[in-house]
Motif scaffolding. Sequence first.
Motif, PDB file in Angstrom:
ATOM      1  N   TYR A 241       3.587   1.231   8.028  1.00  0.00           N
ATOM      2  CA  TYR A 241       3.875   0.265   6.970  1.00  0.00           C
ATOM      3  C   TYR A 241       5.269   0.379   6.356  1.00  0.00           C
ATOM      4  O   TYR A 241       5.648  -0.454   5.538  1.00  0.00           O
ATOM      5  CB  TYR A 241       2.845   0.390   5.852  1.00  0.00           C
ATOM      6  N   GLU A 242       6.010   1.456   6.669  1.00  0.00           N
ATOM      7  CA  GLU A 242       7.260   1.728   5.940  1.00  0.00           C
ATOM      8  C   GLU A 242       8.304   2.305   6.883  1.00  0.00           C
ATOM      9  O   GLU A 242       8.001   2.674   8.024  1.00  0.00           O
ATOM     10  CB  GLU A 242       6.989   2.750   4.811  1.00  0.00           C
ATOM     11  N   TRP A 243       9.521   2.407   6.374  1.00  0.00           N
ATOM     12  CA  TRP A 243      10.574   3.105   7.103  1.00  0.00           C
ATOM     13  C   TRP A 243      11.234   4.131   6.191  1.00  0.00           C
ATOM     14  O   TRP A 243      11.527   3.831   5.024  1.00  0.00           O
ATOM     15  CB  TRP A 243      11.641   2.140   7.611  1.00  0.00           C
ATOM     16  N   PHE A 244      11.454   5.359   6.737  1.00  0.00           N
ATOM     17  CA  PHE A 244      12.178   6.418   6.036  1.00  0.00           C
ATOM     18  C   PHE A 244      13.415   6.769   6.842  1.00  0.00           C
ATOM     19  O   PHE A 244      13.340   6.860   8.079  1.00  0.00           O
ATOM     20  CB  PHE A 244      11.327   7.688   5.913  1.00  0.00           C
ATOM     21  N   SER A 245      14.537   7.010   6.160  1.00  0.00           N
ATOM     22  CA  SER A 245      15.711   7.544   6.852  1.00  0.00           C
ATOM     23  C   SER A 245      15.443   9.016   7.202  1.00  0.00           C
ATOM     24  O   SER A 245      14.437   9.594   6.787  1.00  0.00           O
ATOM     25  CB  SER A 245      16.957   7.393   5.974  1.00  0.00           C
TER      26      SER A 245
ATOM     27  N   THR B 205       0.821  -1.201   0.000  1.00  0.00           N
ATOM     28  CA  THR B 205       0.000   0.000   0.000  1.00  0.00           C
ATOM     29  C   THR B 205       0.863   1.263   0.000  1.00  0.00           C
ATOM     30  O   THR B 205       2.005   1.244   0.464  1.00  0.00           O
ATOM     31  CB  THR B 205      -0.938   0.027   1.227  1.00  0.00           C
ATOM     32  N   THR B 206       0.298   2.350  -0.509  1.00  0.00           N
ATOM     33  CA  THR B 206       0.999   3.634  -0.480  1.00  0.00           C
ATOM     34  C   THR B 206       0.798   4.346   0.859  1.00  0.00           C
ATOM     35  O   THR B 206       1.414   5.377   1.104  1.00  0.00           O
ATOM     36  CB  THR B 206       0.493   4.565  -1.599  1.00  0.00           C
ATOM     37  N   ILE B 207      -0.078   3.807   1.716  1.00  0.00           N
ATOM     38  CA  ILE B 207      -0.295   4.433   3.033  1.00  0.00           C
ATOM     39  C   ILE B 207       0.998   4.311   3.838  1.00  0.00           C
ATOM     40  O   ILE B 207       1.577   3.224   3.932  1.00  0.00           O
ATOM     41  CB  ILE B 207      -1.473   3.761   3.771  1.00  0.00           C
TER      42      ILE B 207
ATOM     43  N   ASN C 166       9.857  -1.501  -3.283  1.00  0.00           N
ATOM     44  CA  ASN C 166      10.559  -0.222  -3.175  1.00  0.00           C
ATOM     45  C   ASN C 166       9.556   0.910  -2.944  1.00  0.00           C
ATOM     46  O   ASN C 166       8.772   1.236  -3.837  1.00  0.00           O
ATOM     47  CB  ASN C 166      11.373   0.023  -4.453  1.00  0.00           C
ATOM     48  N   GLU C 167       9.622   1.490  -1.785  1.00  0.00           N
ATOM     49  CA  GLU C 167       8.666   2.536  -1.372  1.00  0.00           C
ATOM     50  C   GLU C 167       8.463   3.549  -2.502  1.00  0.00           C
ATOM     51  O   GLU C 167       9.403   3.916  -3.190  1.00  0.00           O
ATOM     52  CB  GLU C 167       9.191   3.215  -0.098  1.00  0.00           C
ATOM     53  N   GLU C 168       7.212   4.014  -2.666  1.00  0.00           N
ATOM     54  CA  GLU C 168       6.864   4.752  -3.887  1.00  0.00           C
ATOM     55  C   GLU C 168       7.259   6.226  -3.903  1.00  0.00           C
ATOM     56  O   GLU C 168       7.614   6.744  -4.951  1.00  0.00           O
ATOM     57  CB  GLU C 168       5.358   4.592  -4.164  1.00  0.00           C
ATOM     58  N   SER C 169       7.222   6.908  -2.769  1.00  0.00           N
ATOM     59  CA  SER C 169       7.417   8.365  -2.841  1.00  0.00           C
ATOM     60  C   SER C 169       8.882   8.789  -2.731  1.00  0.00           C
ATOM     61  O   SER C 169       9.289   9.756  -3.369  1.00  0.00           O
ATOM     62  CB  SER C 169       6.567   9.080  -1.787  1.00  0.00           C
ATOM     63  N   SER C 170       9.680   8.079  -1.918  1.00  0.00           N
ATOM     64  CA  SER C 170      11.121   8.361  -1.851  1.00  0.00           C
ATOM     65  C   SER C 170      11.903   7.215  -2.482  1.00  0.00           C
ATOM     66  O   SER C 170      12.657   7.404  -3.428  1.00  0.00           O
ATOM     67  CB  SER C 170      11.577   8.538  -0.397  1.00  0.00           C
TER      68      SER C 170
HETATM   69 CA   LIG Z   1       4.742   5.360   0.959  1.00  0.00          CA
END
Ligand SMILES: [Ca+2]
Length: 228
Positions: free
Chosen positions: A80-84, A74-76, A113-117
């Motif tokens: 659900y994700e990790w960002f540096s 999901t893009t949410i 592969n995460e969509e926005s970054s």
């Molecule tokens: Ca995302």
Amino acid sequence: MKIFATLGAAAAMMTAGAAYAGPAVLVEAKDHAIISGGIGSGTPLETRNQSGLAAFYVDEGTSLHPFTAVITHTTIFSGYEWFSDSGTTSAAVSYFVDASSRIKGINHFVLWNEESSGIGVFDLYYGAAPGALTDLVLAGITPTDNPLVDYLPDVYEFSKRPNTGWWTLVMDGCPQPIVGSYPACAVGEVAWGGPSVPEPATWAMMLGGFGLVGFAARRRRQSLSVTA
Ligand SMILES: [Ca+2]
Ligand SMILES: [Ca+2]
Ligand SMILES: [Ca+2]
């Protein structure tokens, strides 16, 4: 007696083996450690516990294909994700994979592969400890730059590595151009894959099968000698 010999030969063939290994199945990482890129937002736990996937898989029990051909992330963002850390263009995270003896080596890496970054380019290393860059398994990989829609994984295959070890994902060139609004590296989900060793019941079936093949071959020889 003859059948016994045939079975023995079949068993020897398999143990000496060309090593029968079943289809590749998905393997979940059991632990993680951030090596660089800051604590960031979210947690790498959310990139290895199947959170955000359209359907869950069973660790060591779900075929890599077709699962990875249809299951999106999901893009949410939240949970659900990790960002540096914001402003980082590189990061590294290590994952601990510890598959049971039912898996015969690890030979796939799966990345949503995460969509926005996302990750611009990555290397993947295998080693004995978090951050160990011992064995360069995948080098200079440019994963799919996903748009802002639920997205599929990239699947990478390589020669087998041991069942147990730390895998370090070294990310650079972040964020990717498509969207690329949040300046960081980001991971949606990761998984590994390896060929499964057949269950005892499957071994029995295979031995039975080899026995039948031997029996049929012997009958063919017998009928040939009769007609000759
Ligand atoms: Ca995302
Ligand atoms: Ca996730
Ligand atoms: Ca993207």
